[in-house]
Design an enzyme around this catalytic site. Structure first.
Site, PDB file in Angstrom:
ATOM      1  N   GLY A 152       0.841  -1.198   0.000  1.00 51.88           N
ATOM      2  CA  GLY A 152       0.000   0.000   0.000  1.00 51.88           C
ATOM      3  C   GLY A 152       0.869   1.239   0.000  1.00 51.88           C
ATOM      4  O   GLY A 152       2.008   1.214  -0.490  1.00 51.88           O
ATOM      5  N   GLU A 198       5.821  -3.496   0.632  1.00 50.16           N
ATOM      6  CA  GLU A 198       5.806  -3.139  -0.797  1.00 50.16           C
ATOM      7  C   GLU A 198       4.960  -1.878  -0.874  1.00 50.16           C
ATOM      8  O   GLU A 198       3.736  -1.942  -0.893  1.00 50.16           O
ATOM      9  CB  GLU A 198       5.238  -4.302  -1.612  1.00 50.16           C
ATOM     10  CG  GLU A 198       5.629  -4.255  -3.067  1.00 50.16           C
ATOM     11  CD  GLU A 198       4.642  -3.492  -3.907  1.00 50.16           C
ATOM     12  OE1 GLU A 198       4.904  -2.288  -4.139  1.00 50.16           O
ATOM     13  OE2 GLU A 198       3.636  -4.067  -4.306  1.00 50.16           O
TER      14      GLU A 198
HETATM   15  C1  SIN Z   1       1.617  -3.383  -8.813  1.00 47.40           C
HETATM   16  O1  SIN Z   1       1.894  -4.103  -7.849  1.00 47.40           O
HETATM   17  O2  SIN Z   1       1.049  -2.314  -8.699  1.00 47.40           O
HETATM   18  C2  SIN Z   1       1.959  -3.748 -10.210  1.00 47.40           C
HETATM   19  C3  SIN Z   1       2.728  -4.927 -10.482  1.00 47.40           C
HETATM   20  C4  SIN Z   1       3.031  -4.936 -11.922  1.00 47.40           C
HETATM   21  O3  SIN Z   1       2.742  -4.019 -12.648  1.00 47.40           O
HETATM   22  O4  SIN Z   1       3.564  -5.942 -12.320  1.00 47.40           O
END
Ligand code: SIN
Length: 495
Positions: free
Chosen positions: A226, A248
């Protein structure tokens, strides 16, 4: 489309409560769920499940994940459609997200026979030294609205084969996707049999629920996806009890376009990366750093490409840009564009687009913002389709611009020059967790480790050796001789 029929096919039971799911497609209410009153019961159940699950041989644990992949394959079109209905991403991307779940399950099944450690040379005669990897304990997975099912799968498929129960707190904006996935997990568990209750659970609630999981000593690992603000609120709480976090968080991703770049390919890549998912991916391309010799040409090409985008109902074939998740996202986009205008940026697009007569839906034309020079406002991630363009003269300048933001998730360079490409990938090149050549920063495959540095949080999920975050490592030294030699030649003997 009848949402109840879709949910029935996916095995989602009727539920109601004060967390309301709205479809961003038309702003209508499509369901609701009750917040979980407290997480203690779920964490206790996960703790009990852990005692049993850690003793199950990993390939048998992999069998559960294999069956889940079968369920996902069978339900792909329905679940993909539900992702589209609940997030507003176009159907191709909804289906792609389910495919990503299938891919990580397949990866995890193989991994279930590959949880390997190293053996190390030892200085002591008739000794052996090695490391082994063991299950860690209950894993809490906090996910965001923009990838309402795949990010759970990146974490859960690995956590399960590694021997850990999983408690999922999905975004309040996408509870129905979570219920649908949970129903598929239950089908897979029922088919395998003997699965401990509490192995996979879903809890609902806002920030308070996430905080309760972060604080709970029964959660061995908190994986949170987030905003950076969310990560900065949760991680210190986990650290205060010396728990583990896997973060992440925000991205502010750039692409550097060099004079030798193939501009046709670059335009196609930029378009998918900047406007795909209506600019609401963590990896969305937000900053385009273009060599001044080709900048005007590229901006013109992009304006033409932007003008040809089909924006509308994301369920319809041919639509490339769906709605934003809601009004706050639209408002944030407008504020960022206003700030860019004040800083001298030339803004193309970015206004509201009415689709049907859906007054409660928030569709926005993707915006291209040609900036007069670097600006502090480009250091902020606005979760909307805004692409800032700036120029550069030397590669060093371009790399400094790429790295000159607090976030460090994804980056790309477009060039035909090997030296430029390799410099961008080198230790003095991009400082991001993802650095690509001649493809955009978004659309990762599950085989690579996914995540980034600095304000992105430093975590790695999904492929490569990301599985290690879900296990504890022990170093074992075994003496198979009759002497007791000490390391470093220390002598410790009674007279
Ligand atoms: C994301 O986690 O926002 C995107 C992952 C991706 O584009 O592969």
């Amino acid at each position: 489309m009848n949402i109840r029929e879709l949910l029935n096919r996916l095995g989602v039971p009727r539920s109601s409560g004060r967390i309301t799911a709205r479809s961003p497609i038309d702003g209508s209410v499509i369901g609701s769920v009750a917040p979980t009153p407290d997480v203690n019961h779920a964490v206790d159940a996960a703790g009990d499940a852990f005692i049993r699950w850690r003793r199950v041989p990993p390939p048998r644990r992999g069998e559960l994940v294999r069956l889940l992949a079968e369920e996902l394959r069978a339900a792909k079109s329905d679940l993909g459609l539900l992702v589209t209905v609940e997030t507003g991403k176009i159907l191709q991307e909804g289906l792609g997200e389910v495919q990503e779940m299938i891919d990580i399950c397949d990866f995890a099944v193989g991994l279930s026979r590959q949880l390997y450690g190293l053996t190390m040379a030892t200085e002591r005669p008739e000794h052996r030294m090695m490391e082994t990897w063991h299950p860690l304990g209950p894993v809490a997975v906090v996910t965001a609205f923009n990838f309402p099912v795949a990010v759970w799968a990146w974490n859960a498929a690995l956590a399960l084969v590694c021997g850990n129960p999983v408690i999922w707190k999905p975004s309040d904006k996408t509870p129905l996707c979570a219920l649908a996935v949970h129903a598929l997990v239950e089908r897979a568990a029922h088919r395998l049999g003997g699965i401990p209750a509490g192995l996979c659970q879903v809890v609902f609630g806002g920030a308070r629920t996430a905080v309760a999981l972060a604080d709970h000593p029964g959660i061995a690992l908190l994986s949170a996806t987030g905003s950076t603000a969310m990560g900065k609120a949760l991680a210190p709480r986990v650290a205060a009890r010396l728990g583990r976090s896997l973060l992440e968080l925000g991205g502010n991703n750039a692409a550097v376009v060099c004079p030798s770049a193939d501009l046709d390919l670059t335009v196609r890549a930029v378009l998918f990366a900047a406007v795909g998912t209506a600019g609401q991916r963590c990896t969305t391309l937000r900053r385009l750093i273009v060599h001044n010799s080709i900048r005007a040409d590229l901006v013109d090409r992009l304006k033409t490409a932007y003008a040809s985008l089909t924006l509308g109902d994301p369920r319809e074939a041919g639509t490339l840009v769906g709605p934003l998740i809601g009004r706050p996202a639209f408002t944030a986009m407008q504020s960022a564009l206003e700030a860019a205008r004040s800083a001298g940026g030339a803004v193309h697009g970015g206004g509201r687009v009415m689709v049907g007569n859906w007054a409660r839906a928030w569709y926005a034309a993707p915006a291209l913002v040609d900036m007069p020079g670097p600006s502090p406002l480009m250091a902020t991630e606005t979760f909307a389709p805004i692409l800032y363009v700036t120029g550069f003269d030397t590669l060093d300048e371009a790399i400094a611009a790429n790295n000159g933001v607090p976030q460090g998730l994804a980056s790309s360079i477009f060039t035909r020059d090997l030296g430029e490409a390799e410099t961008f990938l080198s230790a003095w090149g991009s400082d991001c967790g993802i650095a690509n050549v001649n493809i955009g920063p978004s659309g990762a495959e599950i085989g690579g480790a996914f995540g980034g540095e600095k304000d992105t949080g430093g975590g790695r999920e999904s492929g490569s050796d990301a599985w290690r975050a879900y296990m504890r490592r022990t170093t074992n030294t075994i003496n198979f001789g009759t002497e007791l030699p000490l390391a470093q030649g220390i002598r410790f003997e009674t007279p």
